[in-house]
Design a protein around this motif. Structure first.
Motif, PDB file in Angstrom:
ATOM      1  N   ALA A  37       0.911  -1.094  -0.003  1.00 11.18           N
ATOM      2  CA  ALA A  37      -0.062   0.026   0.159  1.00 11.18           C
ATOM      3  C   ALA A  37       1.065   1.330  -0.159  1.00 11.18           C
ATOM      4  N   LEU A  38       2.116   1.224   0.816  1.00  7.29           N
ATOM      5  CA  LEU A  38       2.925   2.427   1.023  1.00  7.29           C
ATOM      6  C   LEU A  38       3.483   2.680  -0.488  1.00  7.29           C
ATOM      7  N   LEU A  39       4.125   1.491  -0.935  1.00  7.22           N
ATOM      8  CA  LEU A  39       4.979   1.545  -2.245  1.00  7.22           C
ATOM      9  C   LEU A  39       3.816   2.079  -3.263  1.00  7.22           C
ATOM     10  N   ALA A  40       2.717   1.396  -3.230  1.00 10.35           N
ATOM     11  CA  ALA A  40       1.667   1.832  -4.497  1.00 10.35           C
ATOM     12  C   ALA A  40       1.246   3.439  -4.460  1.00 10.35           C
ATOM     13  N   LYS A  41       1.117   3.976  -3.146  1.00  5.82           N
ATOM     14  CA  LYS A  41       0.784   5.271  -3.052  1.00  5.82           C
ATOM     15  C   LYS A  41       1.771   6.133  -3.430  1.00  5.82           C
ATOM     16  N   ASP A  42       2.988   5.796  -3.330  1.00  2.67           N
ATOM     17  CA  ASP A  42       4.073   6.614  -3.643  1.00  2.67           C
ATOM     18  C   ASP A  42       4.328   6.527  -5.249  1.00  2.67           C
ATOM     19  N   LYS A  43       3.620   5.466  -6.002  1.00  5.09           N
ATOM     20  CA  LYS A  43       3.749   5.388  -7.441  1.00  5.09           C
ATOM     21  C   LYS A  43       2.457   5.989  -7.937  1.00  5.09           C
ATOM     22  N   GLU A  44       1.663   6.575  -6.984  1.00  3.52           N
ATOM     23  CA  GLU A  44       0.448   7.273  -7.532  1.00  3.52           C
ATOM     24  C   GLU A  44      -0.686   6.469  -7.920  1.00  3.52           C
ATOM     25  N   PHE A  45      -0.965   5.278  -7.290  1.00  8.21           N
ATOM     26  CA  PHE A  45      -1.868   4.648  -7.465  1.00  8.21           C
ATOM     27  C   PHE A  45      -3.084   4.895  -6.522  1.00  8.21           C
ATOM     28  N   GLU A  46      -4.264   4.949  -6.909  1.00  9.56           N
ATOM     29  CA  GLU A  46      -5.275   4.820  -6.086  1.00  9.56           C
ATOM     30  C   GLU A  46      -5.441   3.655  -5.150  1.00  9.56           C
ATOM     31  N   VAL A  47      -5.332   3.697  -3.898  1.00 10.78           N
ATOM     32  CA  VAL A  47      -5.029   2.418  -2.881  1.00 10.78           C
ATOM     33  C   VAL A  47      -6.332   2.303  -2.143  1.00 10.78           C
ATOM     34  N   PHE A  48      -6.709   0.816  -1.969  1.00 12.68           N
ATOM     35  CA  PHE A  48      -7.577   0.450  -1.008  1.00 12.68           C
ATOM     36  C   PHE A  48      -7.052  -0.957  -0.489  1.00 12.68           C
ATOM     37  N   VAL A  49      -7.104  -0.729   0.865  1.00 10.10           N
ATOM     38  CA  VAL A  49      -6.815  -2.352   1.620  1.00 10.10           C
ATOM     39  C   VAL A  49      -8.035  -2.695   2.193  1.00 10.10           C
ATOM     40  N   SER A  50      -8.055  -4.014   2.019  1.00 11.86           N
ATOM     41  CA  SER A  50      -9.495  -4.677   2.547  1.00 11.86           C
ATOM     42  C   SER A  50      -9.012  -5.955   3.227  1.00 11.86           C
ATOM     43  N   ASP A  51      -9.260  -6.421   4.535  1.00 11.92           N
ATOM     44  CA  ASP A  51      -8.909  -7.418   5.345  1.00 11.92           C
ATOM     45  C   ASP A  51     -10.177  -8.153   5.817  1.00 11.92           C
ATOM     46  N   LYS A  52     -10.456  -9.423   5.446  1.00 12.40           N
ATOM     47  CA  LYS A  52     -11.522  -9.985   6.233  1.00 12.40           C
ATOM     48  C   LYS A  52     -11.466 -10.055   7.708  1.00 12.40           C
ATOM     49  N   GLY A  53     -10.327 -10.286   8.236  1.00 11.11           N
ATOM     50  CA  GLY A  53     -10.112 -10.349   9.679  1.00 11.11           C
ATOM     51  C   GLY A  53      -9.834  -8.981  10.104  1.00 11.11           C
ATOM     52  N   GLU A  54      -9.285  -8.832  11.245  1.00 16.83           N
ATOM     53  CA  GLU A  54      -8.994  -7.662  11.995  1.00 16.83           C
ATOM     54  C   GLU A  54      -7.620  -7.133  11.606  1.00 16.83           C
ATOM     55  N   ILE A  55      -7.271  -6.051  11.191  1.00 13.72           N
ATOM     56  CA  ILE A  55      -5.982  -5.409  11.020  1.00 13.72           C
ATOM     57  C   ILE A  55      -5.513  -5.258  12.176  1.00 13.72           C
ATOM     58  N   LYS A  56      -4.198  -5.635  12.276  1.00 13.96           N
ATOM     59  CA  LYS A  56      -3.300  -5.127  13.762  1.00 13.96           C
ATOM     60  C   LYS A  56      -3.267  -3.737  13.975  1.00 13.96           C
ATOM     61  N   GLU A  57      -3.462  -3.226  15.094  1.00  4.96           N
ATOM     62  CA  GLU A  57      -3.465  -1.793  15.455  1.00  4.96           C
ATOM     63  C   GLU A  57      -2.248  -1.067  14.710  1.00  4.96           C
ATOM     64  N   LYS A  58      -0.939  -1.648  14.974  1.00  9.64           N
ATOM     65  CA  LYS A  58       0.164  -0.988  14.469  1.00  9.64           C
ATOM     66  C   LYS A  58      -0.005  -0.633  12.694  1.00  9.64           C
ATOM     67  N   TYR A  59      -0.424  -1.905  12.253  1.00 11.87           N
ATOM     68  CA  TYR A  59      -0.592  -1.468  10.734  1.00 11.87           C
ATOM     69  C   TYR A  59      -1.897  -0.471  10.602  1.00 11.87           C
ATOM     70  N   LYS A  60      -3.059  -0.421  11.131  1.00 11.60           N
ATOM     71  CA  LYS A  60      -3.947   0.634  11.077  1.00 11.60           C
ATOM     72  C   LYS A  60      -3.400   1.789  11.241  1.00 11.60           C
ATOM     73  N   GLN A  61      -2.666   1.987  12.094  1.00 14.05           N
ATOM     74  CA  GLN A  61      -1.869   3.275  12.539  1.00 14.05           C
ATOM     75  C   GLN A  61      -1.193   3.754  11.309  1.00 14.05           C
ATOM     76  N   VAL A  62      -0.445   2.749  10.746  1.00 15.29           N
ATOM     77  CA  VAL A  62       0.481   3.397   9.347  1.00 15.29           C
ATOM     78  C   VAL A  62      -0.471   3.718   8.237  1.00 15.29           C
ATOM     79  N   LEU A  63      -1.752   3.032   8.021  1.00 13.41           N
ATOM     80  CA  LEU A  63      -2.799   3.093   7.168  1.00 13.41           C
ATOM     81  C   LEU A  63      -3.076   4.565   7.281  1.00 13.41           C
ATOM     82  N   ILE A  64      -3.791   4.852   8.584  1.00 13.96           N
ATOM     83  CA  ILE A  64      -4.249   6.368   8.931  1.00 13.96           C
ATOM     84  C   ILE A  64      -3.399   7.364   8.615  1.00 13.96           C
ATOM     85  N   HIS A  65      -1.940   7.081   9.116  1.00 14.91           N
ATOM     86  CA  HIS A  65      -1.026   8.235   9.310  1.00 14.91           C
ATOM     87  C   HIS A  65      -0.967   8.432   7.726  1.00 14.91           C
TER      88      HIS A  65
END
Length: 443
Positions: free
Chosen positions: A17-45
């Motif tokens: 997701a981070l690399l794709a955003k840097d390469k100017e993709f429109e990015v969407f992450v979807s997880d059927k389970g729960e995303i760990k808090e540390k990864y959520k914070q990275v996505l939000i940030h």
């Protein structure tokens, strides 16, 4: 603007997701389970849109490209629907590798790939600018974004190779191939072998394939499916002209008449399988022009991998050994083969269609008691019940270790080498290994 949808919000998903955003993709992450808090914070940030607890099809099926986490099997309806729509599905290594010009070393195999990858990295890191990624550490995509090393050692699983298109390592390594994960391959061993060999499918004559020249499965496959790359086998039993072999307890590696010789006596890691891992790692290092002295010293001071034949403690002259990473029969074969004392063996977990027959000789010869640690131990009881005097069942690591402590006498080994996946009682093999180590330290 191209839209990428990333299925799975773990290490590889968030890195992509981070690399794709840097390469100017429109990015969407979807997880059927729960995303760990540390990864959520990275996505939000990083202001990346995500969801967890469900897959919203309307936000997924409009993608130009989909990166799916290696843990998601092809047979789920969502993936079938994505493929039916003709949307390209890639793995993280495929997506990330197009954004680097680094020299890639790809290491796969049923066993030994983590040790070989870590060892290869340890040797190369003495002289080169190198990253270690794939199934290990920080994701490949994230490292390309943050460091862009000139070389990468990638530990690559068959699941990651299933979704490559153009991924091509300069040097590919196949440590060995034994039946594993057959539940993901229609229980067809051929499908799993083909998947491993995808590591070489895009290679040309300027690339190299290093592999176990004693492994019948690999040799037979190469006979029927020749590859373009230059072949460099390693062997403990035969003389190899181009590649590595064992000569009177010395490893000899020859590439284009340039030879390196190393005594096996000084290797930091014990066991025959680790001589092979050392051969593979040193062949890579030799190809990348690492000095011979550096290769020798690195093999002598390598510390090993956590949860892989890791010596935990000696208590009352009994050695406790953590081999929780042994998630299949072949890995446990190597562990039992290297035992040089009567052994109390802790085994069991989620069985992936195991055939325990190849372990019988070692169990008869070296194992004095079997402790079954799983939700369902029936198959283990049936296989090993008649071979040992003591066989017990438990569903708690602390209890398994206490039973072992009671049975063990001075000079014995207590070995956790489960030969199964860990998901019935533990989060993963690391959790299982740490619980073992904690239980041993609490004795």
């Amino acid at each position: 603007m191209k839209r990428i949808v990333i299925l799975g919000g773990g290490e590889s998903g968030v890195g992509t997701a981070l690399l794709a955003k840097d390469k100017e993709f429109e990015v969407f992450v979807s997880d059927k389970g729960e995303i760990k808090e540390k990864y959520k914070q990275v996505l939000i940030h990083n202001e990346i849109e995500f969801e967890d607890g469900a897959h919203s099809e309307e936000k997924i099926l409009n993608a130009d490209i989909i990166m799916k986490s290696p843990g998601i099997p092809d047979k789920i309806p969502l993936i079938k629907e994505i493929r039916a729509k003709g949307i390209t599905v890639v793995s993280e290594i495929e997506f990330a590798s197009q954004y680097t010009n680094a020299t890639l070393v790809g290491i796969t195999g049923s066993n030994g790939k983590t040790t070989t990858a870590t060892l290869t990295y340890h040797v190369l890191n003495q002289e080169l600018n190198v990253g270690l990624a794939g199934n290990i550490g920080d994701s490949f995509a994230k490292q390309i974004l943050e460091h862009d090393y000139q070389n990468y050692v990638l530990e690559v699983s068959s699941f990651q190779l299933d979704d490559i298109i153009e991924f091509k390592p300069k040097i590919a390594v196949i440590t060995n191939i034994t039946p594993d994960h057959l539940d993901r391959y229609e229980y067809q061993f051929e499908n799993y072998i083909a998947s491993k060999f995808r590591i070489a499918e895009n290679q040309t004559k300027d690339d190299y394939l290093i592999y176990d020249g004693d492994d019948e499965v690999i040799l037979n496959w190469l006979k029927d499916h020749p590859v373009q790359s230059t072949l460099l086998p390693f062997s403990l039993t035969k003389i190899i002209e181009n590649g590595a072999y064992l000569d009177n307890n010395n490893i000899k590696i020859t590439i284009d008449n340039n030879q390196i010789i190393m005594p096996t006596a000084n290797l930091a890691l014990e066991g025959k399988h680790n001589i092979k891992n050392a051969m593979a790692a040193s062949t890579v290092a030799h190809l990348l022009k690492i000095r011979k002295q550096t290769i020798r010293e690195s093999l002598e001071n390598f510390q090993g991998v956590e949860h892989r034949l890791e010596h935990v403690l000696k208590i009352n002259k009994v050695q406790y050994i953590n081999d929780s990473k042994a998630t299949n029969v072949n890995a446990t074969y190597f562990a039992l083969e290297s035992m040089d004392a009567p052994t109390i063996w802790i085994v069991g977990g989620t069985d992936k269609g195991n055939d325990y027959q190849e372990l019988f000789q070692f169990v008869n010869e070296k194992v004095k008691a079997v402790i079954c640690l799983g939700v369902d131990n029936e198959k283990l009881m049936k296989n090993f019940g008649g071979m040992v005097d003591i066989i017990v069942e438990t569903q708690f690591m602390s209890e398994a270790v206490k039973i072992a402590y009671k049975i063990a006498e001075a000079g014995d080994n207590v070995l956790l080498s489960p030969a199964c996946a860990s998901f019935d009682l533990f989060e993963n093999y690391e959790d299982r290994g740490r619980q073992f180590k904690d239980a041993v330290r609490n004795l």
